[in-house]
Motif scaffolding. Sequence first.
Motif, mmCIF file in Angstrom:
data_model
loop_
_atom_site.group_PDB
_atom_site.id
_atom_site.type_symbol
_atom_site.label_atom_id
_atom_site.label_comp_id
_atom_site.label_asym_id
_atom_site.label_seq_id
_atom_site.Cartn_x
_atom_site.Cartn_y
_atom_site.Cartn_z
ATOM 1 N N THR A 169 0.909 6.857 -0.968
ATOM 2 C CA THR A 169 2.307 6.733 -1.407
ATOM 3 C C THR A 169 3.065 5.724 -0.564
ATOM 4 O O THR A 169 3.990 5.072 -1.054
ATOM 5 N N LYS A 170 2.659 5.579 0.694
ATOM 6 C CA LYS A 170 3.366 4.664 1.582
ATOM 7 C C LYS A 170 3.067 3.209 1.254
ATOM 8 O O LYS A 170 3.922 2.325 1.436
ATOM 9 N N ASN A 171 1.866 2.959 0.725
ATOM 10 C CA ASN A 171 1.436 1.585 0.484
ATOM 11 C C ASN A 171 1.305 1.248 -1.006
ATOM 12 O O ASN A 171 0.693 0.237 -1.343
ATOM 13 N N MET A 172 1.867 2.070 -1.883
ATOM 14 C CA MET A 172 1.702 1.789 -3.304
ATOM 15 C C MET A 172 2.504 0.549 -3.709
ATOM 16 O O MET A 172 3.417 0.113 -2.995
ATOM 17 N N LEU A 173 2.167 -0.009 -4.854
ATOM 18 C CA LEU A 173 2.772 -1.248 -5.331
ATOM 19 C C LEU A 173 4.295 -1.174 -5.327
ATOM 20 O O LEU A 173 4.873 -0.199 -5.805
ATOM 21 N N GLY A 174 4.933 -2.176 -4.774
ATOM 22 C CA GLY A 174 6.387 -2.277 -4.800
ATOM 23 C C GLY A 174 7.081 -1.764 -3.557
ATOM 24 O O GLY A 174 8.221 -2.152 -3.282
ATOM 25 N N ILE A 175 6.419 -0.899 -2.784
ATOM 26 C CA ILE A 175 7.066 -0.318 -1.600
ATOM 27 C C ILE A 175 7.370 -1.398 -0.560
ATOM 28 O O ILE A 175 8.490 -1.473 -0.020
ATOM 29 N N SER A 176 6.405 -2.244 -0.282
ATOM 30 C CA SER A 176 6.621 -3.278 0.739
ATOM 31 C C SER A 176 7.704 -4.261 0.323
ATOM 32 O O SER A 176 8.492 -4.729 1.171
ATOM 33 N N LEU A 177 7.786 -4.580 -0.968
ATOM 34 C CA LEU A 177 8.838 -5.478 -1.439
ATOM 35 C C LEU A 177 10.219 -4.873 -1.234
ATOM 36 O O LEU A 177 11.150 -5.557 -0.790
ATOM 37 N N LEU A 178 10.364 -3.593 -1.541
ATOM 38 C CA LEU A 178 11.657 -2.924 -1.352
ATOM 39 C C LEU A 178 12.020 -2.848 0.132
ATOM 40 O O LEU A 178 13.194 -2.975 0.502
ATOM 41 N N GLN A 179 11.023 -2.653 0.966
ATOM 42 C CA GLN A 179 11.293 -2.607 2.400
ATOM 43 C C GLN A 179 11.698 -3.980 2.933
ATOM 44 O O GLN A 179 12.626 -4.079 3.744
ATOM 45 N N ASP A 180 11.032 -5.017 2.468
ATOM 46 C CA ASP A 180 11.320 -6.365 2.972
ATOM 47 C C ASP A 180 12.628 -6.921 2.415
ATOM 48 O O ASP A 180 13.412 -7.537 3.139
ATOM 49 N N TRP A 181 12.862 -6.728 1.129
ATOM 50 C CA TRP A 181 14.027 -7.318 0.483
ATOM 51 C C TRP A 181 15.315 -6.536 0.728
ATOM 52 O O TRP A 181 16.380 -7.119 0.886
ATOM 53 N N PHE A 182 15.227 -5.212 0.721
ATOM 54 C CA PHE A 182 16.444 -4.398 0.789
ATOM 55 C C PHE A 182 16.517 -3.519 2.031
ATOM 56 O O PHE A 182 17.474 -2.760 2.191
ATOM 57 N N GLY A 183 15.517 -3.613 2.895
ATOM 58 C CA GLY A 183 15.543 -2.851 4.135
ATOM 59 C C GLY A 183 15.445 -1.354 3.946
ATOM 60 O O GLY A 183 15.917 -0.585 4.794
ATOM 61 N N MET A 184 14.842 -0.910 2.852
ATOM 62 C CA MET A 184 14.706 0.528 2.598
ATOM 63 C C MET A 184 13.616 1.122 3.476
ATOM 64 O O MET A 184 12.611 0.471 3.769
ATOM 65 N N ARG A 185 13.800 2.373 3.860
ATOM 66 C CA ARG A 185 12.732 3.095 4.519
ATOM 67 C C ARG A 185 11.677 3.493 3.491
ATOM 68 O O ARG A 185 11.928 3.503 2.300
ATOM 69 N N SER A 186 10.506 3.849 3.985
ATOM 70 C CA SER A 186 9.379 4.124 3.092
ATOM 71 C C SER A 186 9.691 5.245 2.102
ATOM 72 O O SER A 186 9.421 5.115 0.903
ATOM 73 N N ALA A 187 10.281 6.345 2.590
ATOM 74 C CA ALA A 187 10.565 7.485 1.713
ATOM 75 C C ALA A 187 11.618 7.123 0.677
ATOM 76 O O ALA A 187 11.488 7.477 -0.506
ATOM 77 N N ALA A 188 12.670 6.426 1.091
ATOM 78 C CA ALA A 188 13.721 6.024 0.156
ATOM 79 C C ALA A 188 13.190 5.032 -0.874
ATOM 80 O O ALA A 188 13.548 5.083 -2.059
#
Length: 371
Positions: A169-188
Motif C-alpha cells: 500500500t505504501k508503494n502502490m501506483l500514484g503514492i510517490s507522485l502525490l508525495q512529491d507533488w503535494f507533500g502528502m504523507r503516505s497514509a493521506a
Amino acid sequence: MTTGFETMSTEIAAPKGWRVETRTRLSGIFAILSLIVVAVLAAAPFLVSRGVVQDLFFILTMLALAQSWNLLAGYAGLISVGQQLFVGCGAYALFGFVILAGVDPILAIPLAGLFAMLIAAPAAFFSFRLYGPYFAIGTWVIAEVGRLLFAQWKMLGGGTGTSLPREATKNMLGISLLQDWFGMRSAAAADALAYWLALALTALTIGFIYRLLRSKQGLGLAAVRDNETAARALGVDARRLKIVVYLATAFVTGMVGALIYLQKARISPDAAFSLTDWTAYVVFIVVIGGIGTIEGPLVGVLVFFMLQNAFSSYGSWYLLALGALAIVTMLFAPRGLWGLISSCTGWELFPVRRLLRGGSTLHDDKGGPHG
C-alpha cells in the motif's frame, strides 16, 4: 443469430412536425451542476481533513453498490440478497493478486472485478433456475457457500483473515507522485488515491446505467421488468438480458469490494461476506431513496449516512429503527423519498422516457399525455 433486440428501435418514429426527446431543461441544468459537484469532490483531499475524505469514500462506495443493486432489482426485476458474494470475491481477489502474485493494488482492482464476474457465471447458472423469492434465497445461499470456501483459504489467513503488506500500500501506483507533488504523507496519499478511484468508479457506474437505460437495451430491460411474457412475445431475449445485467453488476460490485478493502487493508471472511454491511444496508438505501430510479440511491445514501452517524451508537436499536423506517416507507411511499419529491414537483434529473413533442400536447413513450 438474433440478439433479442433487433425488433426494437432506439427511437420512436415521430410524425411530421413532431420530435422525440429524452432530455429536459432541468436535466440539462442538473448535468452542468453535476460536473461542478464532481470537480469540487475531486478537490476534496486538498480542502478537507482525512476524516471527511474517509466519510466521502464511504458514501461513494455505498452509492456505487446501491446503483448496481438498483439496476439488478429495480430495472431487471432480480431481487438478489447475495450481492455480498461479489464484494467478498472482489476483496479476496485483490488480496490474492497483491500478496500471492505481487500485482500492484491499483492494477488488481479491475482484475478483482473480472474475478467477481467469473464467479457470477456459475452462480447465475444455478440461481437463474429459480424465480421470485426462491431466486432471492438462492443468491443468499450461494453467497454463504462463497464465504465458507474463502474461509478455508489458508494462504490468505483462513477464517481469521489477513492484512495487506505495508509495502504494497505504501508503494502502490500514484503514492510517490502525490508525495512529491503535494507533500502528502503516505497514509493521506493512500486515502486520497482510494477516494479518487471511488469517485471515478461511482461516476462511471451512474453514467453506464443512465446510458444503458436510454438505449434500446434499456427499453428491453424495462419491458422485461414490467411484463416478461409480453417482452418475450415482442422478441426480447429476457434471459440473455438478465444474465448480461447480472454479470455487469457483479463486475462493478467486485471492483467496489476490492476498493473498500484496499482502503481497509485488512480482510476476513465474515466481514467481506457480511449480509448486513453489503446487502441489507444497500437494500435500505435503494428502498428509502426510491427503487427503479437513478435519483433514488443518491437520496437514500445521504439519508443512510446521516442516520448512521446520528444513531449507530445505539447498537441493535439502530438496526431495528432502520428496518422500521424501511417498512414504513414501503407502506406509505412505495416509490421512496425521490418518488414523493418527483410526484410533487415533476422533476426528473435522469430522464429516460421518450417524450413526443409537438403541437399543444406532450406524450411519453407509454403513449399517454404528459402535460
